[in-house]
Design a protein around this motif. Structure first.
Motif: not given
Lengths: 169, 169
Positions: A70, A133-134, A137-140, B58-59
């Motif tokens: 990240f 971002y974490c 935005d980040f697509e978990w 990024p994912e």
């Protein structure tokens, strides 16, 4: 696959067919180790034992890796933002990147903090972006889906390649 | 933190306060880029632009890293299973590990496949375990929680350490 693994006489600590776990066992709890600590008499842990992580869990180790990732992503984002609108700050960031490794995100930010007052602001921005971002935005879900697909696809590919190879010998 | 970041005159492509995103905007879609491709006229992407990943996301990069990590975990699990019950296979696995890097999980499995018929069974078992671990055992929610906590805690710690340092000068 099952029969091949069985020839090694492996202990059956886990069902050999991953797609059909023993869900019909009513005592099967998915995350029992952490959730059931208030009811120790009902503790049932069907998870595979993962050694070698000391006191940390595999999840904590993976989270630490993602944490550094990240920071790397945040640096990329901030650099892209600065490139057109603040070339001077962009140059400073690039020059700092040349001298400092991004492998350890926290160490990178800590060094940047102490570099100069302008770098301090840059570090604050990177820390702010990595947090946003974490969290937003980040697509978990996408990460989980992609990782699961990758394991399945890789296993199939590896076996197919091997079979093709020995059938051409 | 906001005022410090603002002094750099950064473009406001993202709200500076991550804890309060514009959720009241009814057109805000969390994963719009992938889900809305059948309705291009309704596409709204409030995400930060992340450059430098080529065609991959990024994912996908994070999933690739996790994929290698799952192979590493699977090797640990299989080694622990073999240690007491099949010392001969355990020795073979350890000896193979000495000679082959686990950085690329698929490369590791592919080499193991071709080593010998016994190693092939070992590789099949590792592939089976990494799939089961990824799908059933790995705590995805815990990973997300830990990674988010780590970012928040690290940011606080880095700022505190810096403030303490300059206040003692």
């Amino acid at each position: 696959m099952e029969s091949s693994a069985a020839t090694l006489a492996l202990p059956r600590v886990y069902p050999a067919t991953p797609s059909a776990p023993s869900r019909n066992n009513v005592n099967y709890h998915f995350w029992p180790c952490k959730r059931r600590n208030s009811q120790p008499t009902r503790l049932h842990c069907n998870k595979m034992f993962v050694p070698g992580f000391g006191e940390a869990s595999p999840e904590a180790k993976a989270a630490k890796n993602l944490h550094n990732f990240f920071t790397f992503v945040a640096v990329k984002i901030v650099a892209a933002q600065l490139e057109s609108y603040n070339p001077e700050a962009y140059e400073e960031l690039m020059e700092f990147l040349d001298r400092n490794s991004l492998n350890d995100g926290d160490k990178f930010c800590a060094s940047m903090f102490r570099e100069s007052s302008r770098h301090k602001n840059l570090a604050l921005r990177i820390m702010e972006v990595r947090s946003a971002y974490c969290k937003n935005d980040f697509e978990w879900d996408n990460l989980k889906r992609l990782a699961m697909k990758m394991v399945t696809d890789s296993n199939t590919r590896l076996m197919r390649e091997y079979v093709l190879e020995i059938s051409h010998e």
